[in-house]
Scaffold this motif. Sequence first.
Motif, short mmCIF file in Angstrom:
data_model
loop_
_atom_site.label_atom_id
_atom_site.label_comp_id
_atom_site.label_asym_id
_atom_site.label_seq_id
_atom_site.Cartn_x
_atom_site.Cartn_y
_atom_site.Cartn_z
N UNK A 145 5.51 -0.71 2.30
CA UNK A 145 4.87 -1.98 2.60
C UNK A 145 3.40 -1.97 2.20
N UNK A 146 2.73 -0.86 2.42
CA UNK A 146 1.32 -0.78 2.01
C UNK A 146 1.20 -0.82 0.50
N UNK A 147 2.17 -0.21 -0.19
CA UNK A 147 2.15 -0.19 -1.65
C UNK A 147 2.42 -1.57 -2.25
N UNK A 148 3.40 -2.27 -1.72
CA UNK A 148 3.82 -3.55 -2.30
C UNK A 148 2.97 -4.73 -1.83
N UNK A 149 2.74 -4.82 -0.51
CA UNK A 149 2.07 -6.00 0.04
C UNK A 149 0.59 -5.77 0.32
#
Length: 393
Positions: free
Chosen positions: A337-341
């Motif tokens: 989630x940190x990587x994508x959003x």
Amino acid sequence: MATPNNVTPTNCSWWPISALENDAGKSMETEEIQDPAHPAFRSKDRLVLYHWTQSFSSQKVRLVIAEKGLPCEERDVSMPLTEHKEPWFMRLNLGEEVPVIIHGDNIISDYNQIIDYMEKTFTGGKTRHEATVKVRGPREEFFPSSRCISENVAQLIPEAGSLLHSRVMQYRELLDSLPMDAYTHGCILHPELTTDSMIPKYATAEIRRHLANASTDLLKLDHEEEPQLTEPYLSKQKKLMAKILEHDNVNYLKKILGELGMGLDQIEAELEKRKIEYQGQKCELWLCGCVFTLADILLGATLHRLKFLGLSKKYWEDGSRPNLQNFFERIQKRFAFRKVLGDIHTTLLSAVVPNAFRLVKRKPPSFFGASFLMGSLGGMGYFAYWYLKKKYI
């Protein structure tokens, strides 16, 4: 989601390499490489995703790929710059929609089929050679899957027949049925219904201006001969405008937001059931059990979008749904989630910057290019100020 005539995975062994190699938005003036001996044609495990940063369906697909830890080449297709209408992309998907995924000789342009293909093709520790993959959609389709790229890939949809599988499919259907485009358009057009929205105030005036211009242009086209514009194009544009006008209806918006509340009540109750079901057991609880699944990805992406729109205080940050709030806090810490959003406060900024510099790279007319760049830089400054104010003041 792709139009019905584009849900079937397509063999692309003949595909011009420019559609695979060139960055989205890059000028297609260079000569296309069509030599079958080129390395790009030999890689059967090559995974390429065409997406747009702010596309909700694209975000969910990117989260699935990230949770599985798959190597994937991402090509950003800018919707504001109408790159989805350019010939090179329309050869991938006539529906002019993202996401589109290319794996080996397969092109899949339907959101649900992409999810099922990723799960069937890339799951577990065993590699698959010439296995037949079946995906769901308007029609059931069979096609060969390529060798699995990586071993020990996370399984996000449990085995059919299990209790966990039925729960995941139940909440997949519920979450995918939410009219996120209506929430998005409605909250932009009616910011009075939101609290701490990440969308700048000038967006409301801008979208209303585009609606007014679109109405005038379509009326003119109805009375003039425009041979370069086909009837299907006009029909699609009219349907799109009719949809946005419906989303501008405040009573309709209040109705669907009320229905959203009931859906979140159901999810809140389900999360409470998990606490009772696994009481005394040491495991991290998610929506369907103590295993992280596709349902959690869809719920996390949904909550992220609702917070971006300024609806989080209404639905969980007011303390009315503590299980939902706890879930959102935990899922934001996951690496995928940190990587994508990324950080919720810089979500829109991440879309503005690439578009600004991509437009300049195209060498547009000086006045328009300068106007767009200055507007983009102004937006960047606005978001930087807003983010720092929220975080430190």
